[in-house]
Design a protein around this motif. Sequence first.
Motif, PDB file in Angstrom:
ATOM      1  N   PRO A 280     -40.051  69.203  25.464  1.00  0.00           N
ATOM      2  CA  PRO A 280     -39.258  67.978  25.076  1.00  0.00           C
ATOM      3  C   PRO A 280     -39.101  67.571  23.978  1.00  0.00           C
ATOM      4  O   PRO A 280     -38.054  66.871  23.605  1.00  0.00           O
ATOM      5  N   GLU A 281     -39.938  67.821  22.887  1.00  0.00           N
ATOM      6  CA  GLU A 281     -39.699  67.307  21.473  1.00  0.00           C
ATOM      7  C   GLU A 281     -38.569  68.036  20.748  1.00  0.00           C
ATOM      8  O   GLU A 281     -38.223  67.572  19.811  1.00  0.00           O
ATOM      9  N   ARG A 282     -38.022  69.113  21.446  1.00  0.00           N
ATOM     10  CA  ARG A 282     -36.856  69.501  20.931  1.00  0.00           C
ATOM     11  C   ARG A 282     -35.872  68.560  21.067  1.00  0.00           C
ATOM     12  O   ARG A 282     -34.670  68.691  20.246  1.00  0.00           O
ATOM     13  N   TRP A 283     -35.435  67.554  21.792  1.00  0.00           N
ATOM     14  CA  TRP A 283     -34.621  66.476  21.924  1.00  0.00           C
ATOM     15  C   TRP A 283     -34.557  65.872  20.563  1.00  0.00           C
ATOM     16  O   TRP A 283     -33.402  65.426  20.689  1.00  0.00           O
ATOM     17  N   ALA A 284     -35.668  65.778  19.731  1.00  0.00           N
ATOM     18  CA  ALA A 284     -35.622  64.925  18.628  1.00  0.00           C
ATOM     19  C   ALA A 284     -34.288  65.372  17.747  1.00  0.00           C
ATOM     20  O   ALA A 284     -33.770  64.726  16.967  1.00  0.00           O
ATOM     21  N   ALA A 285     -33.672  66.617  18.027  1.00  0.00           N
ATOM     22  CA  ALA A 285     -32.737  67.187  16.980  1.00  0.00           C
ATOM     23  C   ALA A 285     -31.431  66.538  17.686  1.00  0.00           C
ATOM     24  O   ALA A 285     -30.303  66.607  16.873  1.00  0.00           O
ATOM     25  N   VAL A 286     -31.495  66.197  18.792  1.00  0.00           N
ATOM     26  CA  VAL A 286     -30.317  65.419  19.353  1.00  0.00           C
ATOM     27  C   VAL A 286     -30.307  63.816  19.409  1.00  0.00           C
ATOM     28  O   VAL A 286     -28.986  63.132  19.137  1.00  0.00           O
ATOM     29  N   SER A 287     -31.374  63.375  19.577  1.00  0.00           N
ATOM     30  CA  SER A 287     -31.597  61.957  19.532  1.00  0.00           C
ATOM     31  C   SER A 287     -32.760  61.475  18.688  1.00  0.00           C
ATOM     32  O   SER A 287     -33.921  61.882  18.883  1.00  0.00           O
ATOM     33  N   ASP A 288     -32.376  60.423  17.680  1.00  0.00           N
ATOM     34  CA  ASP A 288     -33.459  59.844  16.809  1.00  0.00           C
ATOM     35  C   ASP A 288     -33.164  58.373  17.029  1.00  0.00           C
ATOM     36  O   ASP A 288     -34.059  57.511  16.515  1.00  0.00           O
ATOM     37  N   GLY A 289     -32.804  57.908  18.115  1.00  0.00           N
ATOM     38  CA  GLY A 289     -32.615  56.585  18.391  1.00  0.00           C
ATOM     39  C   GLY A 289     -31.827  55.594  17.740  1.00  0.00           C
ATOM     40  O   GLY A 289     -31.591  54.443  17.757  1.00  0.00           O
ATOM     41  N   GLU A 290     -30.848  56.209  16.844  1.00  0.00           N
ATOM     42  CA  GLU A 290     -29.833  55.708  15.871  1.00  0.00           C
ATOM     43  C   GLU A 290     -28.359  55.892  16.253  1.00  0.00           C
ATOM     44  O   GLU A 290     -27.628  55.578  15.314  1.00  0.00           O
ATOM     45  N   GLY A 291     -28.206  56.500  17.409  1.00  0.00           N
ATOM     46  CA  GLY A 291     -26.694  57.117  17.523  1.00  0.00           C
ATOM     47  C   GLY A 291     -25.730  55.805  17.702  1.00  0.00           C
ATOM     48  O   GLY A 291     -24.825  55.933  17.041  1.00  0.00           O
ATOM     49  N   ALA A 292     -26.381  54.766  18.685  1.00  0.00           N
ATOM     50  CA  ALA A 292     -25.347  53.744  18.792  1.00  0.00           C
ATOM     51  C   ALA A 292     -25.420  52.983  17.416  1.00  0.00           C
ATOM     52  O   ALA A 292     -24.110  52.268  17.104  1.00  0.00           O
ATOM     53  N   ARG A 293     -26.350  52.908  16.660  1.00  0.00           N
ATOM     54  CA  ARG A 293     -26.041  52.192  15.347  1.00  0.00           C
ATOM     55  C   ARG A 293     -25.226  52.966  14.337  1.00  0.00           C
ATOM     56  O   ARG A 293     -24.322  52.459  13.901  1.00  0.00           O
ATOM     57  N   ARG A 294     -25.175  54.146  14.298  1.00  0.00           N
ATOM     58  CA  ARG A 294     -24.353  55.037  13.663  1.00  0.00           C
ATOM     59  C   ARG A 294     -22.855  54.924  14.221  1.00  0.00           C
ATOM     60  O   ARG A 294     -21.864  54.802  13.469  1.00  0.00           O
ATOM     61  N   ALA A 295     -22.813  54.768  15.439  1.00  0.00           N
ATOM     62  CA  ALA A 295     -21.487  54.730  15.927  1.00  0.00           C
ATOM     63  C   ALA A 295     -20.788  53.296  15.562  1.00  0.00           C
ATOM     64  O   ALA A 295     -19.567  53.397  15.414  1.00  0.00           O
ATOM     65  N   ALA A 296     -21.613  52.343  15.933  1.00  0.00           N
ATOM     66  CA  ALA A 296     -20.932  51.084  15.345  1.00  0.00           C
ATOM     67  C   ALA A 296     -20.701  50.881  14.054  1.00  0.00           C
ATOM     68  O   ALA A 296     -19.678  50.149  13.594  1.00  0.00           O
TER      69      ALA A 296
END
Length: 358
Positions: free
Chosen positions: A330-346
């Motif tokens: 499950p740690e392979r998800w780190a390449a997809v999600s670092d928790g900053e997606g919404a901040r980058r989109a905003a």
Amino acid sequence: MSLLAESPVARLPVTELNIGYYAHHHGAGHVTRALAIAAAFDGPLTLFGSRLPERVALPNVQLCPLPPDVAAGVEGEAFACLHYAPLGVAGLRERMGLLVDWFRRAWPCLLVVDVSVEVALLARLCGVPTIYLRQRGSRFDAAHELAYASASRLLAPYPDCLEEPGTPAAWRAKTCYAGSLSRYAGQGPDRGREPGTITVIAGHGGTAFSRARLVAAARACPAWHWTVLGPVLEDAIEAPANLTFLGSVADPAPWLTRAELVVGSAGDSLVAELADLRCRFLCLPDARPFDEQLSTGRLLAAQDLAITCESWPADEDWPGLLARARELDPERWAAVSDGEGARRAAACIRQVAHEVLA
């Protein structure tokens, strides 16, 4: 494929830029994604759509419900550069009129479009800049090309490692890759997984997850306990003791973080939530236009992020599939999600608004 040349914009002295966000009504993912971005946005945002909640807890969000764009007995006519252009639908006239009214009142403004070629072109024809949300699948048709070309920027709710093969270089260069966008950004699992448990997520946009199929799967794997969330058509088939149907829940996180495995389709919203919560995923893509979910499932499998089955598994195949999914890291998800997606989109939305309007 060619892109339209960027044309100059009349630049006004701007004290406040107004941001609109159009969220498509198919499934729940578009609105969920919009609210995730709005939570990270540092200014007011008007959310348009015909499947909006009655209220939201975000003080910066104003809801603008739109009437449905369908009418009984009216077929949705399409053209090379338009996906949906029926004649004589009152709700379609009203919703487009509400958008144009907002363009006039809110100028200077920008519209984020998630997703509709027709809404994006309406905004551009009114002189309103757009940011267009990209989705996976074979979206290389003339209508998507025109929407992408007319947009000031493209926004991908996924990282570039999950980009659609064959995407033109010009589209890639125009795209802001935000990474996954979900309400669980940065949370991660908050408890240990319970061995031998499966959470099944049945989506709201049309799904192959029928009661009969899930009963057969659970019977084929009696050592696993299955919990099903979401709308599943009821029938008279008796469920075995290891299968529970809970229906729709407001927040599936407790079941997602507790389960050893998650079984679901390949919708953007669900994939983003599983990435943020680091879930082991058995992916069963639902049929969608442009093979959107099929493409997503293949890309996830290629990155060892999920075990993907392109058709519903035979009963005898379930034990082996669950065993393979159990071995995923499950740690392979780190390449997809670092928790900053919404901040980058905003940040992308605010930057583009200032670039083209300020």
